[in-house]
Design an enzyme around this catalytic site. Structure first.
Site, short mmCIF file in Angstrom:
data_model
loop_
_atom_site.label_atom_id
_atom_site.label_comp_id
_atom_site.label_asym_id
_atom_site.label_seq_id
_atom_site.Cartn_x
_atom_site.Cartn_y
_atom_site.Cartn_z
CB CYS A 1 3.09 7.00 3.47
SG CYS A 1 3.54 5.38 4.57
CD GLU B 1 -2.97 -1.29 2.31
OE1 GLU B 1 -3.87 -1.70 2.00
OE2 GLU B 1 -2.65 -0.66 3.52
N GLY C 1 7.31 -2.76 5.24
CA GLY C 1 8.56 -3.05 5.13
C GLY C 1 9.61 -2.35 5.91
CD GLU C 2 14.18 -1.33 8.29
OE1 GLU C 2 13.30 -0.92 9.32
OE2 GLU C 2 14.82 -0.59 7.86
CB CYS D 1 1.36 4.27 11.73
SG CYS D 1 2.17 6.02 11.22
CB CYS E 1 4.43 -3.36 13.25
SG CYS E 1 4.38 -3.10 11.34
CB CYS F 1 8.08 -6.13 7.81
SG CYS F 1 9.60 -5.60 8.39
CB CYS G 1 7.85 -4.35 15.50
SG CYS G 1 9.23 -3.71 14.94
N1 SAH Z 1 10.15 -0.38 8.91
C1 SAH Z 1 10.35 0.95 9.05
C2 SAH Z 1 9.55 1.70 8.24
C3 SAH Z 1 7.91 1.27 8.29
S1 SAH Z 1 6.90 1.45 9.87
C4 SAH Z 1 10.18 1.25 10.78
O1 SAH Z 1 10.21 0.43 11.40
O2 SAH Z 1 10.73 2.39 11.14
C5 SAH Z 1 6.68 3.17 9.97
C6 SAH Z 1 6.34 3.55 11.48
O3 SAH Z 1 5.09 3.09 11.72
C7 SAH Z 1 7.48 3.18 12.40
O4 SAH Z 1 7.66 4.01 13.13
C8 SAH Z 1 6.56 1.91 13.11
O5 SAH Z 1 6.97 1.95 14.47
C9 SAH Z 1 5.30 2.54 13.22
N2 SAH Z 1 4.12 1.71 13.34
C10 SAH Z 1 4.11 0.40 13.24
N3 SAH Z 1 2.98 -0.20 13.60
C11 SAH Z 1 2.17 0.66 14.24
C12 SAH Z 1 0.83 0.56 14.80
N4 SAH Z 1 0.23 -0.29 15.01
N5 SAH Z 1 0.59 1.70 15.53
C13 SAH Z 1 1.45 3.13 15.45
N6 SAH Z 1 2.59 3.15 14.66
C14 SAH Z 1 2.92 1.98 14.13
FE1 SF4 Z 2 8.81 -3.28 12.70
FE2 SF4 Z 2 8.90 -1.36 10.74
FE3 SF4 Z 2 8.85 -3.95 9.94
FE4 SF4 Z 2 6.79 -2.96 11.06
S1 SF4 Z 2 7.52 -2.35 9.24
S2 SF4 Z 2 7.63 -4.94 11.68
S3 SF4 Z 2 7.52 -1.26 12.48
S4 SF4 Z 2 10.41 -2.89 11.06
#
Ligand code: SAH
Ligand code: SF4
Length: 377
Positions: free
Chosen positions: A104, A91, A165-166, A340, A118, A111, A115
């Site tokens: 975005c 997306e 994704g990262e 997010c 996420c 990913c 986390c």
């Molecule tokens: N993988 C990268 C970029 C994508 S995630 C990273 O982790 O930075 C983009 C942002 O969204 C990150 O700061 C992540 O921690 C945040 N994020 C992920 N899941 C979320 C959620 N459920 N609620 C709010 N922010 C979230």
């Molecule tokens: Fe973690 Fe970013 Fe991957 Fe989600 S997209 S699992 S926040 S590294």
């Protein structure tokens, strides 16, 4: 198989054009047609030599990603779901604001970091996107928006690699995509307006600083290693001390003189006044940074809940009082799951993606209402 020209930055396109026996400089014209004018067809590139057009027609293509759905939020946010094959979808989300238009962008299908908070992380890892698939999101969104807003002007002024994704675990495809975003013959975005967000892939932060420094956001989420190990498993490999050292090295190259730390506020997990004070001790005097507090967007499998707003404000106050610039992110596109971490939606069970796509394909693309045009600043 013909070459997809969306896979190249200008340098790569020049090499490709040369391989066809043409002069390298022709690539500039071609690159402008593709990215600045949104051309898909070599026939329309009227000022390009006929012989080159002929060669391109047999050896190259300009191929975006099929859009399976478009959702528009009441606040003007627009989310597109793109089919990347194999039952996977990624997306991109457009967020209009008064003084800018931000896209975005996703870097991977799924990913591998995993986390806890996420939904993309819960979905697991499918595959890296190609440069063409990363750029296709911007290429499509920019030219779609221009058409619908009936403007020739640039609509997207900022790109954040904060979709699925990262990005730093897909480095080889990411860097040419960033270069096309920055290129004056491409999207012409300034380095300060392109942000890579990372969970902290330390060696790749160093490489990015050398190869293509853009604004950097680091997903912190915890003020100590014990908690961060649990929330962001990558911390077990690159703990906080190493991460902060890498941030400081990055600042030597960065277009901005601070790192943005993202901190997702999880009820009862990382949001107490003691956590805030620990965070102050972690960063104060050690790293030039701004803190961005993100209200958690809940999804069922996480077992986590959003911190109450009052606790977010109390947390922010402790940071601000200690002299750390702190913002609380507004949630946008909540009603269309574009906020997010909600981008994966219900795709955890991948076997259902195809079914979901088939259902969503029937969604009509609605014209986009007038949004403020992006301004420089
Ligand atoms: N993988 C990268 C970029 C994508 S995630 C990273 O982790 O930075 C983009 C942002 O969204 C990150 O700061 C992540 O921690 C945040 N994020 C992920 N899941 C979320 C959620 N459920 N609620 C709010 N922010 C979230
Ligand atoms: Fe973690 Fe970013 Fe991957 Fe989600 S997209 S699992 S926040 S590294």
């Amino acid at each position: 198989m013909t070459a997809n020209l969306l896979d190249f930055d200008l340098e790569g396109l020049a090499a490709f054009v040369e391989s066809l026996g043409e002069k390298r400089f022709r690539a500039t014209q071609l690159f402008r047609w593709i990215h600045q004018r949104g051309a898909r067809d070599f026939g329309e590139m009227s000022d390009l030599a006929k012989s080159l057009r002929g060669k391109l027609a047999t050896s190259a293509r300009i191929e975006g990603l099929p859009v399976v759905a478009q959702h528009e939020s009441a606040d003007g946010t627009i989310k597109w779901l793109f089919d990347v094959g194999g039952g996977d979808a990624v997306e991109a989300v457009f967020i209009p604001e008064d003084d800018r238009g931000t896209l975005c962008v996703s870097s991977q299908a799924g990913c591998a970091v995993g986390c806890r908070f996420c939904s993309t992380g819960h979905q697991g890892f499918s595959r890296n996107l190609t440069t063409g698939e990363i750029l296709a999101q911007l290429w499509f969104a920019e030219h779609f928006l221009r058409k619908h807003l009936k403007t020739e002007e640039r609509v997207i002024s900022n790109v954040v690699m904060m979709g699925m994704g990262e990005p730093l675990q897909n480095y080889a495809a990411l860097v040419p995509a960033l270069r096309a975003m920055l290129d004056d013959h491409g999207y012409g975005l300034s380095r300060r307006r392109v942000t890579v967000s990372t969970s902290g892939v330390v060696p790749m932060m160093d490489r990015l600083g050398g190869d293509c420094p853009v604004a950097l956001a680091v997903s912190l989420h915890a003020p100590n290693d014990t908690l961060r190990d649990n929330l962001v498993p990558l911390n077990q490999k690159y703990p906080l001390a190493e991460l902060l050292a890498a941030c400081n090295r990055y600042l030597e190259h960065a277009p901005r003189d601070f790192i943005t730390f993202e901190y997702c506020m999880l009820d009862g997990v990382n949001d107490t006044p003691e956590h805030a004070r620990e965070l102050v001790r972690l960063v104060k005097g050690r790293i030039a940074c701004k803190l961005n507090l993100i209200p958690f967007n809940p999804f069922p499998q996480s077992g986590l809940t959003r911190s109450p707003h009052s606790r977010v404000l109390a947390f922010a106050k402790i940071l601000s009082d200690a002299g750390i610039v702190t913002t609380v992110r507004k949630t946008r596109g909540d009603d269309i799951d574009a906020a997010c971490g909600q981008l994966a939606g219900d795709v955890k069970d991948r076997t259902r993606v195809a079914e979901r796509m088939a259902r969503q394909r029937t969604v009509m693309l609605k014209p986009v209402p007038a949004a403020p045009a992006a301004k420089e600043g």
